[in-house]
Scaffold this active site. Structure first.
Site, mmCIF file in Angstrom:
data_model
loop_
_atom_site.group_PDB
_atom_site.id
_atom_site.type_symbol
_atom_site.label_atom_id
_atom_site.label_comp_id
_atom_site.label_asym_id
_atom_site.label_seq_id
_atom_site.Cartn_x
_atom_site.Cartn_y
_atom_site.Cartn_z
ATOM 1 N N GLY A 1 0.856 -1.181 0.000
ATOM 2 C CA GLY A 1 0.000 0.000 0.000
ATOM 3 C C GLY A 1 0.890 1.228 0.000
ATOM 4 O O GLY A 1 0.783 2.122 -0.822
ATOM 5 N N GLU B 1 1.656 5.958 6.739
ATOM 6 C CA GLU B 1 3.072 6.105 6.341
ATOM 7 C C GLU B 1 3.702 7.303 7.055
ATOM 8 O O GLU B 1 4.849 7.252 7.475
ATOM 9 C CB GLU B 1 3.204 6.234 4.820
ATOM 10 N N TYR C 1 -0.070 -5.338 13.065
ATOM 11 C CA TYR C 1 -0.615 -3.987 12.933
ATOM 12 C C TYR C 1 -1.766 -3.778 13.916
ATOM 13 O O TYR C 1 -1.762 -2.858 14.727
ATOM 14 C CB TYR C 1 -1.145 -3.740 11.516
HETATM 15 ZN ZN LIG Z 1 3.443 0.454 8.225
#
Ligand SMILES: [Zn+2]
Length: 630
Positions: free
Chosen positions: A294, A322, A408
């Site tokens: 991504g 990010e 995550y």
């Molecule tokens: Zn990351």
């Protein structure tokens, strides 16, 4: 935590002579020597000798699809140490020399599967060496695109993806996240291609003759070597704000810039929470569709998939993610891949906090609820006592094979839980101070917890007990003190899901007003088994085939393939030929593979055409699904 005592190393300015960077700007980060910081995926022995600075001078050869030139390494070594071990994956080394030009002996060891080869260099007393080398054609980190694989169709393109351990295929250094290095680079490419890197560009491109130009870059902050990245192609730049801008092929620049208008607001939100953005510029490059991820948080220049462009800024949580890595991951980095959650879990938590400020509490609550459902799904699938559901992953787990729902989303859930128990204000102050205390340094899970105990919990035994820190980081499953997401986040959508499950009722008007997160929730909660007629109605009523939102399109195709829905196969084929993002590609091939007699021939047919379009990472993942002979 134990650091190498600075006195044992050449940490003074003498280490860095010969660098073209100003001496004062070069910091040397400590290396952790504790057992839990050990990186099994490097051959380096940093406690003996380590790279502190890297200077690349490379030519991009689009004909051979390779890079070559020199890498000059500055080395810090313990007294008396006469050799250094570097990481390589297929590098062809011509020679290695000392500053006086004398040739240094070196040996390339046997290849270890998934790790590459050690390069042992007899450095003697030399603390600066120059390696003349060429990367193997088709080096794993680099993806070379023919003109027809770009939006413009006229010029070739190349980009790199270093994480996890791919940069050793084009850079001879110690490729380990705990061995931070400053770097500089001079990259030569044919005009009119532009070169960009994850460091600050130095001056204007220089004409070097034969239709080629040289571009110079510098990163004066020590970074994990997987963060060194480059891209070169026919690209243009558009400023977005005083310190932000976007690069992309001219054909996508307008759409990319429109999608990214919230970037400055995101930086402001992150700075208010976690302190100054320390990297200078925050630019982004929107890559061709074959980019396997991504996004990639390369410092000063985030790499982005074009699939985040939905036309309505509904998928720009990716940029928040990010950007968040500018603190968690880039500023403070895991020392070993086993602590992946320290990068990705903390980043996902910060992403949620930025999203709340920039897009509002409702969107953030929905994104959290989606993530929570993902964690529950992963734990259910693997079992609540499966070792791979722990945040600190088992030693043997391949750094490429971690489950993002754990690394995550469970990681973020841990921090949401701590925040809910200690209170937001107190937790924010602590997290900000953690980044300050460890800026530009590697860290481990144990360090994170020790810091939390020292600076957040203190001697409050009752609080310590309520937090269950060790259960969260070292234990499996979901601890019982978990802060559940707001059940009201998806109240309307979940009512619609129940109505569909009960009587196949669909409300097109409600769908039209839903956010991306709401649509994703609805798609994820569709009944497992759907008939062709039901799928046709879903598609027609909700406009699924025609959606420009890649996340919704993906969920539609996944549902369709899992139900052997032939009319969706051409769409899946087109999607898989147009997108190389592994998050979409691997699960769609997986859906086909699981449909055996029906799906396997389709998967093989599609993959035969699309495999050359994918980055080595995506290729590797799908090769595993389809068998190595694919
Ligand atoms: Zn990351």
């Amino acid at each position: 935590m134990r650091f190498i005592a600075p006195a044992a190393f050449c940490l003074v300015a003498a280490c860095t002579t010969g660098s073209s960077l100003p001496e004062a700007s070069i910091g040397i980060a400590p290396v952790l020597t504790s057992e839990e910081a050990r990186d099994e995926y490097t051959f380096a022995r940093p406690q003996e000798a380590r790279v502190t600075h890297l200077a690349l001078d490379l030519d991009l050869d689009f004909t051979r699809q390779s890079v070559g030139g020199t890498a000059r390494l500055n080395i810090a070594a313990a007294p008396g140490v006469q050799q250094i071990i570097l990481d390589s994956s297929g590098l062809q080394i011509a020679n290695i020399t000392a500053p006086d030009g004398a040739a240094l002996a070196f040996e390339i060891g046997d290849t270890v599967e998934g790790k590459g080869e050690p390069v042992t260099v007899k450095i003697g007393d030399a603390r600066r060496i120059t390696i003349r080398y060429t990367a193997a054609p088709q080096a794993d980190a680099l993806q070379w695109l023919a003109p027809e694989q770009t939006a413009g169709g006229e010029h070739p393109y190349v980009f790199s993806q270093g994480q996890a351990i791919l940069n050793r295929s084009w850079i001879p250094t110690q490729d380990s996240p705990g061995i931070r290095q400053t770097w500089e680079a001079r990259i030569t490419a044919p005009a009119p291609l532009d070169v960009v890197m994850s460091g600050i560009r130095q001056g204007e491109p220089e004409d070097v003759g034969q239709g080629r130009r040289a571009f110079s870059f510098a990163m004066d902050k020590p970074v994990a070597p997987y963060l060194i990245a480059l891209a070169a192609g026919h690209i243009d730049f558009r400023a977005l704000g005083p310190r932000t801008g976007v690069w992309s092929e001219p054909e996508t620049l307008e759409r990319a810039a429109a999608e990214l208008v919230d970037t400055e607001a995101m930086i402001d939100a992150a700075e208010a929470l976690y302190g100054p953005y320390r990297w200078g510029r925050y630019d982004m490059i929107v890559l061709p569709p074959s980019f396997p991820y991504g996004g990639m948080e390369n410092p000063t220049l985030t790499f982005l998939t074009p699939t985040f462009i939905a036309g309505d800024r509904s998928l720009t949580g990716l940029v928040a993610h990010e950007l968040a890595h500018s603190w968690s991951g880039n500023l403070v980095t895991y020392a070993s891949w086993r602590d992946g959650w320290l990068n990705e879990g903390v980043t996902s938590y910060i992403e949620s906090r930025i999203s709340e400020v920039v897009f509002g509490a409702r969107r953030a609550a929905q994104e959290r609820a989606l993530a929570f459902a993902g964690v529950e799904g992963a734990v259910e699938e693997r079992g609540a006592d499966a070792p791979e559901t722990a945040l600190r992953t088992p030693a043997a787990l391949d750094p490429f094979a971690t489950d993002s729902s754990i690394t995550y989303d469970k990681g973020a859930l841990f921090l949401h839980t701590v925040e809910s128990i200690v209170g937001r204000e107190r937790f924010d102050a602590w997290l900000r101070s953690w980044f300050d205390r460890h800026a530009f340094q590697p860290a481990t899970s144990a360090m994170f917890l020790a810091d939390m105990r020292q600076n957040l919990i203190g001697d409050d035994a009752a609080l310590e007990q309520r937090l269950q820190l060790d259960a969260w980081v070292y234990g499996t499953g979901i601890p019982d003190n978990v802060a559940r997401p707001d059940p009201a986040a998806f109240a309307q959508v979940d009512a619609a899901s129940r109505a569909y499950a009960a009587g196949r009722t669909l409300d097109a008007q409600a769908w039209a007003g839903w956010s991306t997160a709401e649509r994703m929730r609805f798609m994820q909660n569709l009944p497992d088994a759907l008939s062709d007629a039901e799928l046709a109605t879903l598609d027609r009523t909700l406009g699924l085939s025609g959606t420009g939102n890649s996340e919704v399109k993906f969920l539609w195709l996944q549902t369709a393939l899992e139900n052997r829905y032939d009319p969706a196969v051409p769409q899946a084929e087109a999607f898989l030929a147009g997108v190389g993002r592994n998050k979409f590609v691997e699960p769609l091939f997986d859906a086909l593979v699981k449909q055996g007699d029906w799906g396997m021939p389709i998967a093989r047919r599609i993959y035969a055409a699309t495999r050359p379009l994918y980055h080595s990472y995506t290729r590797g993942r799908v090769d595993l699904l389809l068998g190595a002979e694919s």
